[in-house]
Design an enzyme around this catalytic site. Structure first.
Site, PDB file in Angstrom:
ATOM      1  N   CYS A  86      37.615  30.982  47.948  1.00 52.66           N
ATOM      2  CA  CYS A  86      36.529  31.925  47.679  1.00 52.66           C
ATOM      3  C   CYS A  86      35.263  31.168  47.229  1.00 52.66           C
ATOM      4  CB  CYS A  86      36.983  32.976  46.671  1.00 52.66           C
ATOM      5  SG  CYS A  86      35.946  34.470  46.644  1.00 52.66           S
ATOM      6  N   HIS A 203      42.552  34.777  48.480  1.00 54.41           N
ATOM      7  CA  HIS A 203      43.048  34.172  47.237  1.00 54.41           C
ATOM      8  C   HIS A 203      44.564  33.990  47.275  1.00 54.41           C
ATOM      9  CE1 HIS A 203      39.492  34.430  44.480  1.00 54.41           C
ATOM     10  NE2 HIS A 203      39.102  35.320  45.371  1.00 54.41           N
ATOM     11  N   GLU A 205      46.409  32.334  45.299  1.00 56.10           N
ATOM     12  CA  GLU A 205      46.976  32.366  43.941  1.00 56.10           C
ATOM     13  C   GLU A 205      47.207  33.790  43.453  1.00 56.10           C
ATOM     14  OE1 GLU A 205      42.706  33.159  43.033  1.00 56.10           O
ATOM     15  OE2 GLU A 205      43.815  32.023  44.560  1.00 56.10           O
TER      16      GLU A 205
END
Length: 229
Positions: A86, A203, A205
């Site tokens: 990002c 993302h 994560e």
């Protein structure tokens, strides 16, 4: 394997990323201050999401001129793995570690949702646990995720297998409706020519535990570990 997670003023996904690497992947990891320049103890540097330096001027612009990003350039030149997520992707383009630019979303709105992605190249350090054409579900959260690159450079990237992820529908179809931000040819993630630097807007994560609705981010994160080993 030793990971480093960059911390710029305004980063807000640094501790999320750190926790996933430490507690889920069970890998060695440390946080890296934006003023640091010694990355010699690391094997992979992660530039996390957030709003580095408040996104002043353009997202990633100020972070691209910090001592840490200068060190990341040297680290990448020596073959170290770098992944920008990002805002980290925005930093990598602003630092010219990746081609192209991230512009405001075509509809002018911040978008935050689960997004389907099609793996275009599984022969990279970041996707070796995937299959070509595999559909992943990984969240996005951005206002400036509209990837653009000139046609000549894009052709070279296509020929070199640098287009790694594209926005798609749940069946893997690349359509205009499946494009959440207007990115050219639905591009969601790319690498450099050597394929040791990877930038993506989604993302991973935030997709590493079933309680979050998807663990598909682990395909990407575990690929890095496999590539190192």
């Amino acid at each position: 394997m030793k990971f480093g997670v960059a911390v710029y003023p305004g980063s807000n996904c640094d501790y999320d990323t750190y926790r996933v690497i430490r507690d889920i992947l069970k890998e060695d990891v440390r946080l890296i201050d934006y003023r640091e320049t010694d990355l010699s103890d690391l094997d992979c540097v992660v530039l996390p999401g957030g709003f580095s330096f408040g996104d002043y001027l353009r997202p990633g612009t100020l972070a691209a001129h910090t001592p840490l990003t200068g060190a990341v350039k040297e680290f990448a030149d020596k073959g170290g793995f770098v992944i920008g997520i990002c805002n980290g992707f925005q930093i990598l383009t602003e630092a010219h570690l990746l081609p192209g630019a991230l512009m405001p979303n075509i509809h002018g709105k911040f978008v935050c949702k689960h997004q389907y992605l099609r793996v275009e190249n599984s022969d990279t350090p970041f996707t070796n646990q995937c299959e070509d054409g595999q559909v992943l579900k990984i969240p996005i959260a951005h206002h400036d995720g509209n990837y653009f690159v000139d046609e000549e450079t894009l052709r070279k990237m296509e020929d070199n297998g640098q287009i790694i992820l594209r926005y798609c529908d749940e069946f893997g179809n690349i359509t205009e409706d499946a494009n959440p931000n207007g990115s050219i040819r639905n591009i969601a993630g790319i690498t450099n020519e050597k394929k040791n630097v990877f930038g993506l807007m989604p993302h991973p994560e935030r997709a590493a535990e079933s309680i979050l609705g998807t663990e598909d981010g682990l395909y990407i994160l575990k690929s890095i570990i496999e590539a190192y080993s």
